[in-house]
Design an enzyme around this catalytic site. Structure first.
Site, mmCIF file in Angstrom:
data_model
loop_
_atom_site.group_PDB
_atom_site.id
_atom_site.type_symbol
_atom_site.label_atom_id
_atom_site.label_comp_id
_atom_site.label_asym_id
_atom_site.label_seq_id
_atom_site.Cartn_x
_atom_site.Cartn_y
_atom_site.Cartn_z
ATOM 1 N N GLU A 253 0.823 -1.211 0.000
ATOM 2 C CA GLU A 253 0.000 0.000 0.000
ATOM 3 C C GLU A 253 0.866 1.273 0.000
ATOM 4 O O GLU A 253 1.809 1.386 0.784
ATOM 5 C CB GLU A 253 -0.938 -0.023 1.214
ATOM 6 C CG GLU A 253 -1.820 1.209 1.372
ATOM 7 C CD GLU A 253 -2.740 1.455 0.185
ATOM 8 O OE1 GLU A 253 -3.341 0.488 -0.315
ATOM 9 O OE2 GLU A 253 -2.845 2.617 -0.246
ATOM 10 N N THR A 298 -6.095 2.766 -5.136
ATOM 11 C CA THR A 298 -5.927 1.319 -5.013
ATOM 12 C C THR A 298 -6.775 0.576 -6.043
ATOM 13 O O THR A 298 -6.307 -0.368 -6.684
ATOM 14 C CB THR A 298 -6.374 0.836 -3.616
ATOM 15 O OG1 THR A 298 -5.565 1.460 -2.636
ATOM 16 C CG2 THR A 298 -6.223 -0.662 -3.484
ATOM 17 N N HIS A 414 -0.858 3.477 4.877
ATOM 18 C CA HIS A 414 -1.805 4.284 4.109
ATOM 19 C C HIS A 414 -1.926 5.654 4.767
ATOM 20 O O HIS A 414 -1.925 5.756 5.985
ATOM 21 C CB HIS A 414 -3.171 3.585 4.091
ATOM 22 C CG HIS A 414 -4.187 4.236 3.189
ATOM 23 N ND1 HIS A 414 -4.753 5.463 3.463
ATOM 24 C CD2 HIS A 414 -4.719 3.826 2.018
ATOM 25 C CE1 HIS A 414 -5.583 5.777 2.491
ATOM 26 N NE2 HIS A 414 -5.591 4.798 1.595
ATOM 27 N N ASP A 473 1.096 0.278 -5.095
ATOM 28 C CA ASP A 473 -0.127 0.585 -5.864
ATOM 29 C C ASP A 473 -0.162 2.013 -6.404
ATOM 30 O O ASP A 473 -0.635 2.252 -7.500
ATOM 31 C CB ASP A 473 -1.397 0.254 -5.065
ATOM 32 C CG ASP A 473 -1.574 1.059 -3.786
ATOM 33 O OD1 ASP A 473 -0.568 1.579 -3.259
ATOM 34 O OD2 ASP A 473 -2.714 1.147 -3.303
ATOM 35 N N HIS A 474 0.343 2.977 -5.640
ATOM 36 C CA HIS A 474 0.313 4.373 -6.095
ATOM 37 C C HIS A 474 1.177 5.192 -5.154
ATOM 38 O O HIS A 474 1.664 4.670 -4.148
ATOM 39 C CB HIS A 474 -1.115 4.927 -6.117
ATOM 40 C CG HIS A 474 -1.880 4.660 -4.846
ATOM 41 N ND1 HIS A 474 -1.664 5.358 -3.688
ATOM 42 C CD2 HIS A 474 -2.812 3.720 -4.554
ATOM 43 C CE1 HIS A 474 -2.448 4.885 -2.736
ATOM 44 N NE2 HIS A 474 -3.155 3.879 -3.224
HETATM 45 C C1 GP9 Z 1 -9.091 0.398 1.330
HETATM 46 C C2 GP9 Z 1 -7.771 0.514 0.676
HETATM 47 C C3 GP9 Z 1 -7.346 1.954 0.467
HETATM 48 O O1 GP9 Z 1 -9.656 -0.858 1.307
HETATM 49 O O2 GP9 Z 1 -7.645 -0.269 -0.419
HETATM 50 O O3 GP9 Z 1 -7.648 2.474 -0.753
HETATM 51 P P1 GP9 Z 1 -6.945 3.804 -1.313
HETATM 52 O O4 GP9 Z 1 -7.416 4.937 -0.458
HETATM 53 O O5 GP9 Z 1 -5.474 3.615 -1.214
HETATM 54 O O6 GP9 Z 1 -7.398 3.907 -2.713
HETATM 55 MN MN MN Z 2 -3.920 2.382 -1.996
#
Ligand code: GP9
Ligand code: MN
Length: 654
Positions: A253, A298, A414, A473-474
């Site tokens: 993440e 995500t 996150h 992911d980003h």
């Molecule tokens: C929540 C997680 C976060 O389930 O995948 O998503 P994001 O805010 O990173 O798009």
């Molecule tokens: Mn994410």
């Protein structure tokens, strides 16, 4: 006062107050909206007001005593809508959307169980209506039979619009781009209320369905021509080398590549990941790999990597295109090589509409929060902490039929990077920007969780039989934090540097194949699906995919970003300005080739959008083996699964 209450306006005021209180009680008692601060609590309380003023206010336009009847009718309709959501929520932990209403399967599955889902205390939700009817019968004799001055109902509507504007403004302040980013449905209900959610959903659905209706089967041909032309032949060194192996795809993440080998206070931030990249001979690390996500964050990363299509320029395709036809990696792996596929994630299943779209992607199992111990100690920020997440995932993973494709999605690292002090094993950075400073602490925590997971895999014996794939992911640090980031990177964060910072790691190990150390090929999330297909020995050529195999000699090494910017090994286009990657200077006079490349990127993005907006894959059959995915075959969440099993059992017993 008593006199006022027996007037038409008085009756309206009572109806509104009761509607308001009732709605708030239902929100609080029936829905688990995850209210996490004072503002959210306030908005949850406040949001029924605007809907009440506007909808109930309409009744005031009616003549004489009819206004009272209309008030009761409209109030009853609103109550019915909310109550339908209560019933739906008890079963699905989710709200009704227009697509769910229209698609037979979903609501149908509620069928006989509506009676089971109703509860005795629900009768309480009708008490105000009964009271209003009695009151109306008593007071209506006092009402004039003429229409009230038109000014009054208009003022009520205007008050409603003002209340809504204030509501939206406060909601946007707490959760920027609430509507654009199409967050979890819970969020829209929490901030704007169940009624406004329905309206928002109706508008979105109408917009979407027009484009879908206008599309026809000829539209897919130009897409097919483009992607087939872009296709890159597999590399014999890798093709089929992972056939029959499990695939464990680990989502890191918000993890950006600059963390790899980064040292803070003289120590490595992610020693374990660094060891995979630098020492472990089995792994290949792509250090010029970029995320290609936009508002879907995500969800975009997931979509891109499992479909090789781009996310949408606005909103999350996971949400707005959740009912499209897909020919996704999990379904292909299942159909071609009998893989069992699953996603593991310590958040609730409706976030990003995962419980809907995963079915379209053909994901067999979704181990969401309902499978994990979500007690207070175990959660932080968005959900389950990574360490218990991996720990509790192990037995589920070991129980899966092999070969499997398991997507493990971490969450602790996150924004805003919260961590309990006793779990932080590295001090924060010292830029004074909290998010940036803590970013390193949660990254370290994730690194530790990962090490523990890989060790557990080894111990269980799964490791030797599994392809391991890790990806970021980003970005985690947006360009709002450039000041702090320039301290971290010890250089100015120019637009080009910002684009360069969109690198996320892609690390892969195929058992039995020697790793390449660091591979410098320019690549993006789009390329993962064809790469993996080839490793499994499945020719990617049959499928509509915008990416190409990263190990192929013909891999296309331009990496589009969703906004039309792109990177190549030599030069980059960032916000419409070309830069030389080496000198970092602007290129004032771009070459023909550069301009052609820019056109190609735009064309590619447009074609991908056409696929999603037009739902074009419904017109495409990849090969004779392909069987369209039927979402009714999938059941997610502990409750839904157990109920489905019970149903099957009952069928058998009959
Ligand atoms: C929540 C997680 C976060 O389930 O995948 O998503 P994001 O805010 O990173 O798009
Ligand atoms: Mn994410």
């Amino acid at each position: 006062m008593k006199k006022f209450l027996s007037t038409k306006m008085g009756f309206f005021a009572i109806t509104l107050a009761l509607f308001w209180i009732k709605t708030y009680i239902i929100y609080s008692v029936e829905f688990d909206l995850g209210v996490s601060n004072g503002m959210q609590q306030f908005l949850l309380f406040f949001n029924p007001l605007s809907s009440g003023l506007i909808f109930l206010g309409l009744a005031l336009f009616a003549k004489g005593r009819r206004a009272g009847v209309w008030l009761i009718v409209i109030d009853s309709i609103l109550t019915f809508v909310l109550y339908a959501n209560v019933i739906f929520y008890r079963f699905n932990s989710d709200f009704i959307t227009i697509p769910t209403l229209l698609q037979t399967g979903n609501f149908g599955s509620l069928g006989g169980s509506i009676v089971d889902l109703a509860m005795v205390h629900d009768l309480f939700y009708a008490v105000d209506l009964i009271f209003l009817i009695v009151l109306f019968v008593k007071v209506k004799a006092n009402w004039s039979v003429t229409r009230m001055k038109i000014r009054k109902p208009f003022l009520v509507l205007i008050a409603g619009v003002i209340a809504f504007t204030v509501n939206l403004g406060l909601a946007e302040a707490d959760r920027p781009q609430l509507l654009e980013r199409t967050f979890d449905r819970n969020y829209v209900v929490k901030y704007l209320g169940a009624y406004n959610f329905l309206i928002h959903d109706a508008i979105e659905s109408a917009k979407t369905s027009t484009r879908r209706v206008l599309a026809d089967s000829s539209d897919i041909t130009k897409v097919e021509n483009y992607t087939k032309n872009k296709y890159a032949e597999p590399n014999a060194e890798f093709f089929g080398k992972g056939k029959g192996k499990n695939v464990i795809k680990i989502h890191l993440e918000s993890f950006q590549s600059f963390l790899i080998d980064y040292e803070l206070h003289g120590e490595e931030v992610t020693p374990f990941l660094n060891s995979l990249v630098n020492e472990d001979k089995d792994y290949t690390y792509f250090d010029n790999f970029f995320h290609q996500t936009e508002q879907g964050k995500t969800a975009d990363a997931e979509l891109i990597m499992d479909t090789s299509l781009y996310g949408l320029p606005q909103g999350a395709a996971f949400v707005t295109k959740g009912n499209n036809t897909y020919q996704a990696l999990p379904a292909i792996m299942h159909q071609q090589q009998d893989y069992t596929t699953a996603v593991f994630h310590g958040d609730y299943k409706s976030f990003w509409n995962r419980d809907e779209i995963y079915k379209q992607l053909g994901i067999d199992e979704f181990y969401d929060a309902s499978y994990y111990d979500m007690s207070d100690d175990n959660i932080i920020n968005y959900g389950l902490k990574d360490k218990p997440f991996f720990e509790e995932s192990m037995p589920l993973l070991e129980d899966m039929d092999q070969p499997f494709y398991a997507h493990m999605m971490t969450l602790t690292h996150h924004h805003p990077y919260l961590i309990d002090e006793d779990e932080a094993s590295i001090d924060p950075a010292e830029t004074g920007d909290g998010s940036v400073d803590r970013y390193f602490q949660t990254a370290r925590y994730m690194d530790e969780a990962l090490e523990q997971f890989i060790n557990d895999l080894k111990e269980s014996g799964l490791y030797d039989d599994s392809i391991i794939m890790l990806y970021g992911d980003h970005y985690g640090i947006s360009d709002n934090h450039n000041r702090a980031m320039s301290e971290i990177m010890d250089e100015e964060i120019t637009p080009l540097k910002n684009a360069e910072l969109q690198r996320v790691p892609f690390i892969i190990r195929v058992p039995g194949v020697e790793g390449q150390g660091t591979n410098h090929e320019y690549a993006g999330q789009m390329d993962v699906m064809p790469t993996l297909l080839h490793i499994l020995g499945i020719d990617a050529q049959d499928y509509i995919q915008f990416g190409t195999d990263m190990f192929s000699k013909d891999h296309k090494d331009f990496v589009p970003f969703r906004n039309g910017s792109f990177m190549t090994p030599e030069y980059s286009l960032v916000n419409d300005v070309f830069y030389d990657n080496e000198t970092k200077e602007k290129i004032e006079e771009p070459t023909e080739e550069m301009l052609k490349q820019k056109e190609e990127v735009l064309q590619e993005l447009e074609l991908s959008d056409e696929v999603l907006y037009g739902d074009l894959l419904r017109f495409y059959t990849p090969n004779k083996d392909w069987k369209p995915v039927d979402k009714n075959d999938y059941f997610y969440g502990k409750q839904e699964n157990e109920e489905h099993e019970q149903e099957e059992q009952d069928q058998q017993d009959k």
